[in-house]
Motif scaffolding. Structure first.
Motif, PDB file in Angstrom:
ATOM      1  N   GLN A   1      35.516  36.768  29.317  1.00 26.66           N
ATOM      2  CA  GLN A   1      34.150  36.602  28.835  1.00 26.66           C
ATOM      3  C   GLN A   1      33.996  37.122  27.414  1.00 26.66           C
ATOM      4  O   GLN A   1      33.246  36.590  26.625  1.00 26.66           O
ATOM      5  N   LYS A   2      34.755  38.168  27.148  1.00 22.26           N
ATOM      6  CA  LYS A   2      34.711  38.720  25.800  1.00 22.26           C
ATOM      7  C   LYS A   2      35.560  37.908  24.847  1.00 22.26           C
ATOM      8  O   LYS A   2      35.548  38.134  23.647  1.00 22.26           O
ATOM      9  N   GLY A   3      36.353  37.005  25.402  1.00 19.16           N
ATOM     10  CA  GLY A   3      37.230  36.204  24.551  1.00 19.16           C
ATOM     11  C   GLY A   3      38.526  36.916  24.227  1.00 19.16           C
ATOM     12  O   GLY A   3      39.179  36.630  23.236  1.00 19.16           O
ATOM     13  N   VAL A   4      38.900  37.879  25.098  1.00 20.66           N
ATOM     14  CA  VAL A   4      40.137  38.634  24.840  1.00 20.66           C
ATOM     15  C   VAL A   4      41.172  38.299  25.920  1.00 20.66           C
ATOM     16  O   VAL A   4      40.854  38.270  27.101  1.00 20.66           O
ATOM     17  N   PHE A   5      42.381  38.051  25.502  1.00 21.81           N
ATOM     18  CA  PHE A   5      43.442  37.750  26.450  1.00 21.81           C
ATOM     19  C   PHE A   5      44.708  38.470  25.993  1.00 21.81           C
ATOM     20  O   PHE A   5      45.280  38.121  24.962  1.00 21.81           O
ATOM     21  N   THR A   6      45.087  39.515  26.753  1.00 23.18           N
ATOM     22  CA  THR A   6      46.245  40.312  26.318  1.00 23.18           C
ATOM     23  C   THR A   6      47.533  39.802  26.958  1.00 23.18           C
ATOM     24  O   THR A   6      47.497  38.997  27.884  1.00 23.18           O
ATOM     25  N   ILE A   7      48.641  40.322  26.445  1.00 26.72           N
ATOM     26  CA  ILE A   7      49.931  39.945  27.047  1.00 26.72           C
ATOM     27  C   ILE A   7      49.973  40.410  28.492  1.00 26.72           C
ATOM     28  O   ILE A   7      50.515  39.761  29.364  1.00 26.72           O
ATOM     29  N   ARG A   8      49.345  41.543  28.767  1.00 25.26           N
ATOM     30  CA  ARG A   8      49.316  42.032  30.151  1.00 25.26           C
ATOM     31  C   ARG A   8      48.601  41.029  31.060  1.00 25.26           C
ATOM     32  O   ARG A   8      49.034  40.764  32.183  1.00 25.26           O
ATOM     33  N   ASP A   9      47.488  40.462  30.548  1.00 30.75           N
ATOM     34  CA  ASP A   9      46.778  39.441  31.329  1.00 30.75           C
ATOM     35  C   ASP A   9      47.724  38.281  31.631  1.00 30.75           C
ATOM     36  O   ASP A   9      47.748  37.736  32.732  1.00 30.75           O
ATOM     37  N   MET A  10      48.473  37.911  30.610  1.00 33.86           N
ATOM     38  CA  MET A  10      49.392  36.791  30.768  1.00 33.86           C
ATOM     39  C   MET A  10      50.441  37.127  31.830  1.00 33.86           C
ATOM     40  O   MET A  10      50.778  36.305  32.673  1.00 33.86           O
ATOM     41  N   ARG A  11      50.924  38.380  31.787  1.00 31.38           N
ATOM     42  CA  ARG A  11      51.944  38.776  32.765  1.00 31.38           C
ATOM     43  C   ARG A  11      51.359  38.734  34.182  1.00 31.38           C
ATOM     44  O   ARG A  11      51.995  38.249  35.112  1.00 31.38           O
ATOM     45  N   ASP A  12      50.132  39.230  34.344  1.00 33.35           N
ATOM     46  CA  ASP A  12      49.503  39.199  35.672  1.00 33.35           C
ATOM     47  C   ASP A  12      49.397  37.767  36.180  1.00 33.35           C
ATOM     48  O   ASP A  12      49.630  37.482  37.352  1.00 33.35           O
ATOM     49  N   GLN A  13      49.015  36.855  35.289  1.00 33.97           N
ATOM     50  CA  GLN A  13      48.849  35.464  35.705  1.00 33.97           C
ATOM     51  C   GLN A  13      50.180  34.835  36.089  1.00 33.97           C
ATOM     52  O   GLN A  13      50.290  34.137  37.082  1.00 33.97           O
ATOM     53  N   TYR A  14      51.186  35.081  35.270  1.00 33.45           N
ATOM     54  CA  TYR A  14      52.505  34.525  35.577  1.00 33.45           C
ATOM     55  C   TYR A  14      53.027  35.068  36.898  1.00 33.45           C
ATOM     56  O   TYR A  14      53.623  34.352  37.681  1.00 33.45           O
ATOM     57  N   SER A  15      52.780  36.334  37.128  1.00 31.93           N
ATOM     58  CA  SER A  15      53.295  36.911  38.372  1.00 31.93           C
ATOM     59  C   SER A  15      52.586  36.264  39.566  1.00 31.93           C
ATOM     60  O   SER A  15      53.204  36.007  40.596  1.00 31.93           O
TER      61      SER A  15
END
Ligand code: GDP
Ligand code: MG
Length: 509
Positions: free
Chosen positions: A323-337
């Motif tokens: 919602q804030k428009g922020v997407f971190t590498i950690r977010d990406m890792r959570d999604q991939y997992s």
């Protein structure tokens, strides 16, 4: 024509509508012609093709008269009619928990009965049912051994005999045996013949009378194309077929013949077999199937799968970030997992709108999966600060990470490129949802479509079926319960990117 090809052809036909300036009868006729040829090439029965075309023609004036997005409405009409072709009035038998459900499998020799019995048992066993298998095939040598082997692999209790030659007797004994032990699901595998012979039909009737099954499942081999129609009719006349399972819908089956034969049986298709392994078995729902075929995705199925595997806390945090428009590498890792937890990519890819055989070409799912695993390895080698975007990766860190993962530094920069692309899109989306909001979508769809068009790259937009379809998807998403968990979908964008480069390299399909 194999099914994936049929899907592309139908999509092409619908694409004509997206590209046209006016949507009138002339255009519709053109679309219906392309659709008709594609269906016939896929072995769909001629009469049914004509019926489908007529139905669409008859409903078109209503769309013409009404205001609103005609492109979307025509698309919906076509999807609806195609699913209608695969649907029946009769509802499938519903298994009763705590009771003894006797299910008899019938079909020609080689259609996949024994394999499918095991898949079926395995499917319900995983859901916690107490299942068992009875082999009443005394016609084919080795039939009992085959069932025994399958059952042993899946740890399912079985019943059969090497000496008893009367299938009726074995079926009765087997059912009694498991009834006494309170098995909830007693599956009876019967024999088949190469052809539809009287002796087979007599045997089926006798077994059916003896065990009085709650459901008779007809197994239809999709490889036989148009012949499915007559075969289905013959079985239907002989026993009370309650549901149909279509096998071998993997590989190069045309499939259309089998799928459209469901109208003949007047019984619903409940599952499809998509390979020789016991996991290659999927519940069937006409609308979902058609949507996946057309690359429109299966948000509901995906949603269910996502709910099964995602970590709710992670998702809440991600939703806030998005919602804030922020997407971190950690977010990406959570999604991939989460993606990896959903199982083999070729089984979930069709559910993701726009991805199915478009971004990751069919057969390339394993490459994409390997790429995700490699990316995961890189992310696992990063520090907390790097994962949370507090520290940028410099050259020496990239070299270090690549060494740790057994790859080269350019692989790490490839990864960062994928990540940055997606992070940028999230940033724009964040601004979009702040400035516009979902309510606006209903009030001023044209304006919202324009805005979306400027955020989402054109090639991605095309793959998602244009702004109209994207908005439709967003509305669908908005209507689902537990949407906050659905932020899990977000990581898919990066995933799509992973396969896209590859697809381009190999040339267009
Ligand atoms: P039955 O004679 O009707 O019992 O058929 P079987 O279960 O013995 O299957 C015949 C063959 O078809 C076997 O080689 C199976 O591995 C294969 N088979 C069954 N279902 C599928 C499927 O969904 N896909 C593929 N590729 N092969 C299948
Ligand atoms: Mg068999």
């Amino acid at each position: 024509m194999v099914l994936a090809e049929l899907g592309l052809k139908i999509k092409d036909a619908l694409g004509k509508i997206n590209g046209a300036e006016v949507i009138d009868k002339k255009l519709l006729d053109e679309v219906l012609n392309i659709l008709g040829v594609a269906l016939m090439k896929a072995d769909v029965n001629l009469k049914q093709v004509a019926k489908l075309q007529n139905n669409i023609r008859a409903k078109f004036p209503e769309i013409e008269e009404h205001s609103g997005n005609k492109r979307l409405q025509v698309q919906r009409l076509v999807v609806g009619e195609l699913s209608g072709m695969l649907s029946t009035e009769r509802k499938p038998y519903v298994m009763k928990k705590g009771k003894q459900n006797i299910i008899m499998f019938v079909g020609l020799q080689g259609s996949g009965k024994t394999t499918t019995c095991t898949k079926y048992a395995h499917f319900y066993q995983k859901k916690g049912w107490k299942v068992s298998l009875v082999c009443a095939d005394t016609f084919r040598a080795g039939a009992f051994d085959q069932l025994k082997q399958n059952a042993t692999k899946c740890r399912i209790p079985f019943y059969g005999s090497y000496t008893e030659m009367d299938p009726v007797k074995i079926a009765e004994e087997g059912v009694q045996h498991f009834k006494k032990q309170n098995y909830e699901l007693i599956i009876v595998d019967t024999s088949g013949r190469h052809k539809q012979e009287d002796s087979l039909f007599d045997e089926m009737k006798q077994v059916s009378t003896a065990i009085n099954p709650d459901d008779i499942v007809f197994i239809m081999d999709s490889h036989i194309g148009q012949a499915c129609h007559d075969q289905a009719l013959a079985f239907k006349k002989c026993v009370n077929v309650g549901s149909v399972i279509i096998t071998k819908l993997d590989g190069h089956a045309k499939g259309g013949g089998a799928l459209s034969a469901v109208a003949t049986t007047e019984s619903p298709i409940t599952f499809i077999g998509t390979g020789e392994h016991f996991e290659d078995f999927e519940p069937f729902d006409p609308q979902t199937f058609i949507k996946e075929l057309l690359g429109l995705g299966n948000l509901k199925g995906l949603f269910e799968k996502v709910k099964e595997v995602v970590n709710v806390e992670n998702q809440k945090k991600l939703a806030e970030n998005l919602q804030k428009g922020v997407f971190t590498i950690r977010d990406m890792r959570d999604q991939y997992s989460s993606v990896l937890k959903m199982g083999p990519l070729d089984k979930v890819i069709g559910m993701i709108p726009g991805l199915g055989n478009n971004i990751i070409p069919k057969g390339k799912e394993k490459d994409a999966q390997a790429k995700i695993k490699k990316f995961m390895c890189m992310m696992d080698s990063m520090t907390d600060e790097e994962l949370d975007g507090k520290k940028k990766l410099n050259e020496s860190r990239m070299i270090r990470i690549s060494k740790g993962c057994g790859c080269v530094p350019t692989d790490v920069s490839d990864f960062l490129e994928e990540y940055n692309k997606f992070a940028k899109m999230v940033e724009k989306m964040g601004k979009f949802s702040k400035g516009t909001g979902m309510n606006e979508m209903n009030r001023n769809p044209g304006m919202v479509a324009n805005k979306l068009g400027s955020i989402v790259p054109q090639n991605v937009l095309n793959q998602l079926g244009g702004t109209g379809n994207l908005m439709n998807m967003m509305k669908d998403l908005g209507n689902m319960e537990g949407m906050e968990q659905f932020a899990g979908m977000a990581g898919m964008g990066g995933l799509g990117g992973a396969g896209r480069g590859r697809g381009r390299g190999k040339g267009k399909r």
